[in-house]
Motif scaffolding. Structure first.
Motif, short mmCIF file in Angstrom:
data_model
loop_
_atom_site.label_atom_id
_atom_site.label_comp_id
_atom_site.label_asym_id
_atom_site.label_seq_id
_atom_site.Cartn_x
_atom_site.Cartn_y
_atom_site.Cartn_z
N VAL A 1 0.84 -1.20 0.00
CA VAL A 1 0.00 0.00 0.00
C VAL A 1 0.88 1.26 0.00
O VAL A 1 0.66 2.18 -0.80
CB VAL A 1 -0.95 0.00 1.22
CG1 VAL A 1 -1.72 1.30 1.30
CG2 VAL A 1 -1.92 -1.19 1.13
N SER A 2 1.89 1.28 0.85
CA SER A 2 2.72 2.49 0.95
C SER A 2 3.53 2.70 -0.34
O SER A 2 3.65 3.82 -0.83
CB SER A 2 3.64 2.42 2.17
OG SER A 2 4.60 1.42 1.99
N ALA A 3 4.06 1.61 -0.90
CA ALA A 3 4.80 1.74 -2.16
C ALA A 3 3.87 2.26 -3.26
O ALA A 3 4.27 3.11 -4.08
CB ALA A 3 5.41 0.39 -2.56
N GLY A 4 2.63 1.79 -3.26
CA GLY A 4 1.65 2.24 -4.24
C GLY A 4 1.37 3.73 -4.12
O GLY A 4 1.25 4.44 -5.12
N ILE A 5 1.26 4.21 -2.88
CA ILE A 5 0.98 5.64 -2.66
C ILE A 5 2.16 6.49 -3.17
O ILE A 5 1.96 7.49 -3.86
CB ILE A 5 0.69 5.90 -1.17
CG1 ILE A 5 -0.68 5.28 -0.81
CG2 ILE A 5 0.67 7.40 -0.88
CD1 ILE A 5 -0.98 5.22 0.67
N PHE A 6 3.38 6.04 -2.87
CA PHE A 6 4.56 6.76 -3.39
C PHE A 6 4.53 6.79 -4.92
O PHE A 6 4.84 7.81 -5.53
CB PHE A 6 5.85 6.09 -2.91
CG PHE A 6 6.38 6.69 -1.64
CD1 PHE A 6 7.18 7.83 -1.69
CD2 PHE A 6 6.08 6.12 -0.42
CE1 PHE A 6 7.67 8.38 -0.53
CE2 PHE A 6 6.56 6.68 0.76
CZ PHE A 6 7.35 7.81 0.71
#
Lengths: 102, 198
Positions: free
Chosen positions: B32-37
């Motif tokens: 999820v965090s990699a996707g947001i970045f």
């Protein structure tokens, strides 16, 4: 009831121990693992692990090969054909036993 | 031996097989965090492409945005996985982690160099399809050493990458979908399947 006793009889005494069962499980899915990796995965001590390895080796269930990484010795362990067979039979016996009780 | 002991035995076997061959600390939140970045990165890249005229500047700025996005995504992904490893008590650095890293790093390095060459030679149209396809291949290589969802993520990335070849000019949207949306979707699926408190 008779077959129930038979399936218990087929359970391998060598695999009663949690560490030995763990070593065999890991070697079933990895072609070779070295001493330190086994120690780390089992969270075991040197002496304890060495004695279990010795038991399995004497039974002919695992094979040892000594190599070098640079100058450091690197001892790796693999499962033998006999070990694989014994482990599978143990699994089958476990399966039969559980099925019969439930 | 009774039924309970038999089941415990099987549980131990399964545990040891997984621990030794798969990296099971990977957290859904990392995805999820990699996707947001990635979504932020794509947004900045879109703004840059619209506002800057000269192609030399675009390439330079895209390289900077790309690097920052990659580093940010990697660090945040690592942070969540590290936290999960602390929580579950499974050491983060072990045999499975080493193997996963090698499987991912080799295709990523070769592919990354290939993408840099494309950027250098202004083959911008091939950058997004290239990134997605290569990332898919890298994930596929690594999927044996971690959760099986990663293999499906790999297929999705490869399909998206190859499809984007046919839609020149929409590369950035495909890139955002592949690195942003897919990461978030698979991150949530992994969280539900492996981490969600029962």
């Amino acid at each position: 009831m008779n077959s129930f006793k038979n399936s218990i009889g087929k359970l391998n005494k060598v695999f009663d121990n949690k560490s030995r069962l763990g070593i065999m499980s890991m070697l079933m899915v990895n072609s070779a693992i070295n001493f330190n990796e086994l120690k780390e995965l089992l969270q075991s001590t040197d002496g304890n692990l060495a004695s279990h390895i010795k038991t399995l080796e004497e039974k002919g269930y695992i094979s040892v090969s000594k190599g070098f990484i640079g100058r450091k010795t690197n001892t790796t362990y693999s499962i033998t054909k006999a070990g694989e067979k014994a482990f599978r039979e143990h699994l089958d016996a476990l399966e039969t036993m559980i099925k019969q009780i439930s | 031996m009774n039924r309970k002991q038999g089941l415990d035995s099987i549980e131990d076997i399964r545990n040891m097989m997984e621990r030794s061959s798969r990296f099971i600390s990977l957290s859904g939140w990392s995805g999820v965090s990699a996707g947001i970045f990635a979504l932020f990165g794509a947004w900045f890249a879109g703004k840059t492409i619209k506002s800057v005229e000269a192609i030399e500047h675009i390439v330079k700025q895209l390289a900077i945005i790309g690097t920052l996005t990659f580093v940010g995504a990697l660090l945040s992904a690592f942070a969540f996985t590290w936290m999960r490893s602390r929580k579950t008590g499974v050491p983060i650095w072990g045999r499975a982690a080493r193997q996963l890293l090698v499987s991912l790093a080799v295709p990523m390095f070769a592919g990354g160099s290939f993408i840099l060459y494309l950027l250098w030679n202004r083959q911008i149209a091939l950058v997004a399809p290239g990134c997605l396809t290569i990332y898919g291949i890298a994930l596929f290589c690594g999927s044996r050493q971690t959760f099986e969802e990663i293999r499906y993520l790999a297929y999705s990335e490869m399909i998206l990458g190859l499809c984007s070849l046919f839609y020149t000019g929409y590369g950035l949207y495909f890139w955002a979908a592949g690195f942003g949306l897919l990461h978030i979707i698979y991150g949530v699926i992994m969280w539900i399947r492996h981490e969600k408190p029962a």
